[in-house]
Design an enzyme around this catalytic site. Structure first.
Site, PDB file in Angstrom:
ATOM      1  N   THR A 201       0.833  -1.205   0.000  1.00  0.00           N
ATOM      2  CA  THR A 201       0.000   0.000   0.000  1.00  0.00           C
ATOM      3  C   THR A 201       0.863   1.248   0.000  1.00  0.00           C
ATOM      4  OG1 THR A 201      -1.702  -1.124   1.313  1.00  0.00           O
ATOM      5  CG2 THR A 201      -1.810   1.273   1.243  1.00  0.00           C
ATOM      6  N   GLY A 231      -9.638  -4.561   1.470  1.00  0.00           N
ATOM      7  CA  GLY A 231      -9.264  -3.968   2.741  1.00  0.00           C
ATOM      8  C   GLY A 231      -9.723  -2.531   2.862  1.00  0.00           C
ATOM      9  N   ASP A 232      -9.015  -1.775   3.688  1.00  0.00           N
ATOM     10  CA  ASP A 232      -9.418  -0.394   3.966  1.00  0.00           C
ATOM     11  C   ASP A 232      -8.985   0.591   2.899  1.00  0.00           C
ATOM     12  OD1 ASP A 232      -6.705  -0.943   4.834  1.00  0.00           O
ATOM     13  OD2 ASP A 232      -6.699   1.055   5.723  1.00  0.00           O
ATOM     14  N   THR A 252      -2.568   2.583   7.079  1.00  0.00           N
ATOM     15  CA  THR A 252      -1.835   1.442   6.554  1.00  0.00           C
ATOM     16  C   THR A 252      -1.867   0.332   7.601  1.00  0.00           C
ATOM     17  OG1 THR A 252       0.259   0.745   5.521  1.00  0.00           O
ATOM     18  CG2 THR A 252       0.427   2.163   7.457  1.00  0.00           C
ATOM     19  N   LEU A 254      -3.291  -3.615   8.893  1.00  0.00           N
ATOM     20  CA  LEU A 254      -4.356  -4.598   8.764  1.00  0.00           C
ATOM     21  C   LEU A 254      -5.687  -3.886   8.525  1.00  0.00           C
ATOM     22  CD1 LEU A 254      -5.120  -7.575   8.807  1.00  0.00           C
ATOM     23  CD2 LEU A 254      -5.399  -7.396  11.304  1.00  0.00           C
ATOM     24  N   GLY A 255      -6.134  -3.901   7.280  1.00  0.00           N
ATOM     25  CA  GLY A 255      -7.276  -3.109   6.878  1.00  0.00           C
ATOM     26  C   GLY A 255      -8.567  -3.428   7.588  1.00  0.00           C
TER      27      GLY A 255
END
Length: 342
Positions: A201, A231-232, A252, A254-255
């Protein structure tokens, strides 16, 4: 073609509030109109250079945050973009979103075979009545907009990692994978022995000479994720949020944990309440740790990076290892380790 409605700029966008020192102690006078660009991880150094070319010439932050992360997307030796690690089926899928000073946003999810998902996200914002396009629909739109389809092929590094993963097919995200090689963890530069950046990312936020904020985020997603996982990073309010009256933030790590607290929206709303960028990021991290408990939090990493309307910035993460790049002149483009809880 459809154009997203633009809102009138408020007179406050030209605020010139003077401050003498930011959160990291850089001295000298700066005002709300001073250009500044921030981005996550080591790859942000090169991304910032491209964004700064636009900002230093008086260009729009929105253009800068697109062009900046395109550098990272283009690097076949980086885990952002088509050079990144695939999902469990061996296919690279890309997510991205972008947001401008007017509150407009666009994003793509699970996009395949397109080199620059961030630019497709911008087209979604500017050329459609929607915020998101997904999967085959996103790819169809990209092709209609003139983006070429790239070969369905893994990069040499990704192919090697995928074959290694297939030996056990064990899915367990590593903490600060960007920082680890051979079991050792060290602060920058975050490169593997073959010279490749090991990231999935990059998020970028910027303020331009007119005092306007914009942000972008682009990713190849978590390595060896389940097919269809998102993910996020491409989600407005999770991986990226911009409010031109207050500030901007990216995340950034663990989404899934960021999504649960609407992380970047939370950070910006805390800045609205008067929190400094660093303290806003810290409080967002606190909420994730409180939800998970200390024991579980030791197994995950989440970091936030924020910029307010004054040009003040800060970051905070769960564990040591997250770094971000700051550029505010031709001679200052620096990598800074984030403060952390654990």
């Amino acid at each position: 073609m459809l154009q997203r409605r633009k809102f009138l700029e408020m007179g406050t966008l030209g605020i010139g509030t003077i401050f003498t020192k930011n959160a990291w102690g850089f001295s000298g006078k700066a005002n709300g109109k001073k250009p500044l660009v921030l981005s996550t991880w080591d790859a942000g150094i090169d991304a910032n250079k491209e964004a700064w070319k636009i900002l230093r010439s008086g260009g729009r932050a929105f253009d800068a945050v697109e062009k900046g992360v395109m550098v990272t997307e283009s690097s076949i030796n980086c885990c952002v973009g088509l050079g990144g690690n695939p999902d469990r089926e061996g296919i690279v899928t890309l997510d991205a979103c972008i947001m401008d000073e007017f509150g407009n946003a666009g994003g793509v999810l699970a996009l395949e075979r397109i080199l620059h998902p961030i630019s497709v996200a911008r087209r979604v914002m500017e050329k459609t009545p929607h915020v998101y396009l997904v999967g085959d629909g996103a790819q169809m739109f990209a092709v209609e907009q003139g983006f070429p389809l790239e070969p369905q092929k893994l990069s040499p590094d990704a192919e090697k990692e995928y074959k290694k993963w297939l030996e056990k097919s064990d899915y367990k995200p590593q903490i600060n994978i960007e920082q680890k090689e051979g079991g050792q963890t060290a602060f920058a530069p975050n490169k593997l022995s073959n010279g490749a950046w090991n990231h999935d990312t990059i998020g970028m936020i910027a303020i331009d000479a007119n005092g306007n904020l914009s942000g972008s985020c682009t990713t190849s997603g978590m390595a060896f994720k389940m097919r269809g996982r998102v993910g996020d990073s491409p989600l407005v309010g999770a991986g990226l949020f911009v409010d031109n009256e207050v500030g901007a933030a990216v995340s950034t790590g663990l989404g899934e944990e960021v999504i649960k607290v609407c992380g970047t929206h939370l950070v910006v709303e805390l800045m609205r309440q008067g929190y400094s960028p660093e303290n806003a990021c810290k409080e967002a991290v606190n909420r994730i740790v409180k939800h998970n408990g200390i024991a579980k939090s030791k197994e995950i990493q989440v970091g936030f990076l924020a910029l307010n309307k004054k040009g003040e910035y800060g970051a905070y993460c769960i564990q040591t290892g997250f770094s971000f790049a700051v550029c505010d002149s031709d001679t200052h483009n620096e990598l800074i380790p984030s403060k952390h809880m654990i």
